[in-house]
Motif scaffolding. Structure first.
Motif, PDB file in Angstrom:
ATOM      1  N   LYS A  30      -4.667  -2.731  11.274  1.00  0.00           N
ATOM      2  CA  LYS A  30      -5.790  -3.049  12.146  1.00  0.00           C
ATOM      3  C   LYS A  30      -6.050  -1.903  13.125  1.00  0.00           C
ATOM      4  CE  LYS A  30      -2.744  -5.483  15.271  1.00  0.00           C
ATOM      5  NZ  LYS A  30      -2.180  -6.729  15.631  1.00  0.00           N
ATOM      6  N   PHE A  31      -5.245  -0.856  13.044  1.00  0.00           N
ATOM      7  CA  PHE A  31      -5.385   0.292  13.930  1.00  0.00           C
ATOM      8  C   PHE A  31      -6.251   1.363  13.273  1.00  0.00           C
ATOM      9  CE2 PHE A  31      -1.312  -1.663  15.021  1.00  0.00           C
ATOM     10  CZ  PHE A  31      -1.499  -1.879  16.375  1.00  0.00           C
ATOM     11  N   ARG A  32      -7.010   2.078  14.093  1.00  0.00           N
ATOM     12  CA  ARG A  32      -7.889   3.126  13.578  1.00  0.00           C
ATOM     13  C   ARG A  32      -7.074   4.353  13.212  1.00  0.00           C
ATOM     14  NH1 ARG A  32     -12.503   4.512  17.382  1.00  0.00           N
ATOM     15  NH2 ARG A  32     -13.159   5.624  15.532  1.00  0.00           N
ATOM     16  N   THR A  38      -5.796  -0.758   2.258  1.00  0.00           N
ATOM     17  CA  THR A  38      -5.330  -1.245   0.963  1.00  0.00           C
ATOM     18  C   THR A  38      -5.449  -2.754   0.915  1.00  0.00           C
ATOM     19  OG1 THR A  38      -3.497  -1.271  -0.593  1.00  0.00           O
ATOM     20  CG2 THR A  38      -2.906  -1.330   1.718  1.00  0.00           C
ATOM     21  N   ASN A  39      -5.692  -3.279  -0.268  1.00  0.00           N
ATOM     22  CA  ASN A  39      -5.758  -4.726  -0.458  1.00  0.00           C
ATOM     23  C   ASN A  39      -4.417  -5.289  -0.906  1.00  0.00           C
ATOM     24  OD1 ASN A  39      -8.473  -4.698   0.187  1.00  0.00           O
ATOM     25  ND2 ASN A  39      -9.086  -4.357  -1.930  1.00  0.00           N
ATOM     26  N   SER A  40      -3.469  -4.425  -1.129  1.00  0.00           N
ATOM     27  CA  SER A  40      -2.156  -4.837  -1.607  1.00  0.00           C
ATOM     28  C   SER A  40      -1.405  -5.612  -0.525  1.00  0.00           C
ATOM     29  CB  SER A  40      -1.357  -3.596  -2.005  1.00  0.00           C
ATOM     30  OG  SER A  40      -0.048  -3.950  -2.343  1.00  0.00           O
ATOM     31  N   GLN A 137       0.280   8.792  13.878  1.00  0.00           N
ATOM     32  CA  GLN A 137       0.040   7.892  15.012  1.00  0.00           C
ATOM     33  C   GLN A 137      -0.329   6.493  14.526  1.00  0.00           C
ATOM     34  OE1 GLN A 137      -2.812   9.299  17.836  1.00  0.00           O
ATOM     35  NE2 GLN A 137      -2.319   7.685  19.286  1.00  0.00           N
ATOM     36  N   GLN A 138      -1.204   6.404  13.541  1.00  0.00           N
ATOM     37  CA  GLN A 138      -1.575   5.104  12.970  1.00  0.00           C
ATOM     38  C   GLN A 138      -0.356   4.439  12.338  1.00  0.00           C
ATOM     39  OE1 GLN A 138      -4.310   5.418   9.702  1.00  0.00           O
ATOM     40  NE2 GLN A 138      -4.984   3.300   9.880  1.00  0.00           N
ATOM     41  N   GLY A 144       5.375  -0.274  14.546  1.00  0.00           N
ATOM     42  CA  GLY A 144       5.848  -0.947  15.758  1.00  0.00           C
ATOM     43  C   GLY A 144       5.357  -2.379  15.849  1.00  0.00           C
ATOM     44  N   ASP A 145       4.106  -2.607  15.476  1.00  0.00           N
ATOM     45  CA  ASP A 145       3.534  -3.952  15.514  1.00  0.00           C
ATOM     46  C   ASP A 145       4.263  -4.889  14.547  1.00  0.00           C
ATOM     47  OD1 ASP A 145       1.513  -5.790  16.470  1.00  0.00           O
ATOM     48  OD2 ASP A 145       0.597  -5.614  14.481  1.00  0.00           O
ATOM     49  N   ARG A 146       4.504  -4.419  13.339  1.00  0.00           N
ATOM     50  CA  ARG A 146       5.206  -5.274  12.366  1.00  0.00           C
ATOM     51  C   ARG A 146       6.679  -5.440  12.708  1.00  0.00           C
ATOM     52  NH1 ARG A 146       2.856  -3.555   6.468  1.00  0.00           N
ATOM     53  NH2 ARG A 146       0.721  -3.176   7.130  1.00  0.00           N
ATOM     54  N   LEU A 147       7.275  -4.437  13.343  1.00  0.00           N
ATOM     55  CA  LEU A 147       8.673  -4.555  13.769  1.00  0.00           C
ATOM     56  C   LEU A 147       8.814  -5.636  14.840  1.00  0.00           C
ATOM     57  CD1 LEU A 147      11.573  -3.487  13.559  1.00  0.00           C
ATOM     58  CD2 LEU A 147      10.967  -1.800  15.310  1.00  0.00           C
TER      59      LEU A 147
END
Length: 176
Positions: A30-32, A38-40, A137-138, A144-147
């Motif tokens: 969701k980050f730029r 990907t749709n995976s 950076q992305q 970090g968000d998923r962690l």
């Protein structure tokens, strides 16, 4: 027993986006940034999080593809994130710390202070440098968000102690 390598070498060949020898792989994010969406259901970020704990026991890692270098960077970044957190930190504080850590100034392959310049080649020109910096950076923000989601499963008040125990391990005897 050898360390676990990346399974994304076929996607690396399909996308053809390689800077230096760092594979720019698609990320579900969701980050730029410059990564292709990907749709995976499974991307390189998921693979980093899945292979972090088993690979953190290895001091040696045989690089078989450029996507392995992306995996190495991700594993070292997760280790750095876990070192930033401690046992008595709330989810909100952890989000703030990891967001700041992802956005702070960092070195990329080819910079003189990058710790793995023996494994990574630097970008060839300024456009490649900017692409790699934006991708990393992305990558750091999404990782970090998923962690955070993994560390604070089921709205736990404190991070998972079984993940924090791996903050003491050093993959390949390196750190970012």
């Amino acid at each position: 027993m050898p360390a676990y390598n990346s399974t994304f070498f076929s996607e690396e060949a399909e996308s053809g986006r390689i800077v230096g020898n760092f594979a720019i792989l698609p990320i579900r994010t969701k980050f730029r940034g410059p990564s292709y969406p990907t749709n995976s259901d499974y991307d390189i970020i998921d693979e980093v999080l899945d292979l972090f704990r088993p690979n953190s026991f290895f001091r040696n890692f045989e690089i078989k593809s450029n996507s392995d270098r992306t995996l190495i960077y991700g594993i070292l970044y997760v280790s750095s994130c876990l070192n930033k957190l401690n046992k008595r930190i709330t989810r909100g504080e952890a989000v703030r710390i990891l967001n700041n850590f992802a956005l702070e100034d960092f070195s990329v392959p080819g910079d003189p202070n990058f710790p793995l310049n023996a494994v990574f080649n630097g970008p060839q020109n300024r456009n490649d440098y900017d692409l790699l910096r934006g991708y990393i950076q992305q990558f750091r923000q999404e990782l970090g968000d998923r962690l955070i989601t993994i560390l604070y499963k089921n709205d736990a008040p404190q991070p998972d102690k079984f993940w924090l125990a791996f903050s003491k391990r050093r993959f390949m005897n390196k750190s970012l």
